[in-house]
Design a protein around this motif. Structure first.
Motif, PDB file in Angstrom:
ATOM      1  N   ILE A  33       0.836  -1.204   0.000  1.00 26.76           N
ATOM      2  CA  ILE A  33       0.000   0.000   0.000  1.00 26.76           C
ATOM      3  C   ILE A  33       0.869   1.252   0.000  1.00 26.76           C
ATOM      4  O   ILE A  33       0.667   2.162  -0.810  1.00 26.76           O
ATOM      5  CB  ILE A  33      -0.967  -0.004   1.202  1.00 26.76           C
ATOM      6  N   GLY A  60       2.527   1.907  -3.264  1.00 27.30           N
ATOM      7  CA  GLY A  60       1.649   2.142  -4.394  1.00 27.30           C
ATOM      8  C   GLY A  60       1.255   0.917  -5.210  1.00 27.30           C
ATOM      9  O   GLY A  60       0.638   1.048  -6.259  1.00 27.30           O
ATOM     10  N   HIS A  79      -3.994  -0.576  -2.775  1.00 31.75           N
ATOM     11  CA  HIS A  79      -4.704   0.623  -2.317  1.00 31.75           C
ATOM     12  C   HIS A  79      -5.517   0.311  -1.068  1.00 31.75           C
ATOM     13  O   HIS A  79      -6.045  -0.783  -0.919  1.00 31.75           O
ATOM     14  CB  HIS A  79      -5.637   1.151  -3.404  1.00 31.75           C
TER      15      HIS A  79
END
Length: 75
Positions: free
Chosen positions: A36, A39, A42
Motif C-alpha cells: 500500500i 503504491g 490501495h
C-alpha cells in the motif's frame, strides 16, 4: 520481525501453532502495508492505520511469547 530472536522464533514456529499463526499474520500484514505505501495496492487511511495497529499488536503478542519461552528455558 524481532530478528535478534531468530533461533527462538524458529523453534516456536515449529513447537507452537498459535505462535506460527501470529508470525505468519504479522508478515502478511507487513507485506500488505508495504504494498500500500509503495503504491502497489490501495487502501484508505483508516484501513491502513488499522492494519498498522493490528501488526503492532501481533508483534507485541509474539514478543511476549518469546520472553515466556526464554524464561521457561532459562535463556
Amino acid at each position: 520481525m524481532l530478528h535478534e530472536y531468530r533461533d527462538i522464533i524458529s523453534k516456536l514456529k515449529v513447537e507452537n501453532a498459535h505462535f506460527a499463526k501470529i508470525f505468519e499474520k504479522h508478515n502478511d500484514l507487513d507485506q500488505k502495508i508495504k504494498d500500500i505505501t509503495e503504491g502497489r495496492d490501495h487502501a484508505n487511511d483508516l484501513d491502513l492505520e488499522g492494519m498498522k495497529k493490528e501488526k503492532l499488536h501481533l508483534k507485541d503478542e509474539a514478543y511476549a511469547m518469546i520472553v515466556a519461552y526464554k524464561k521457561e528455558h532459562n535463556l
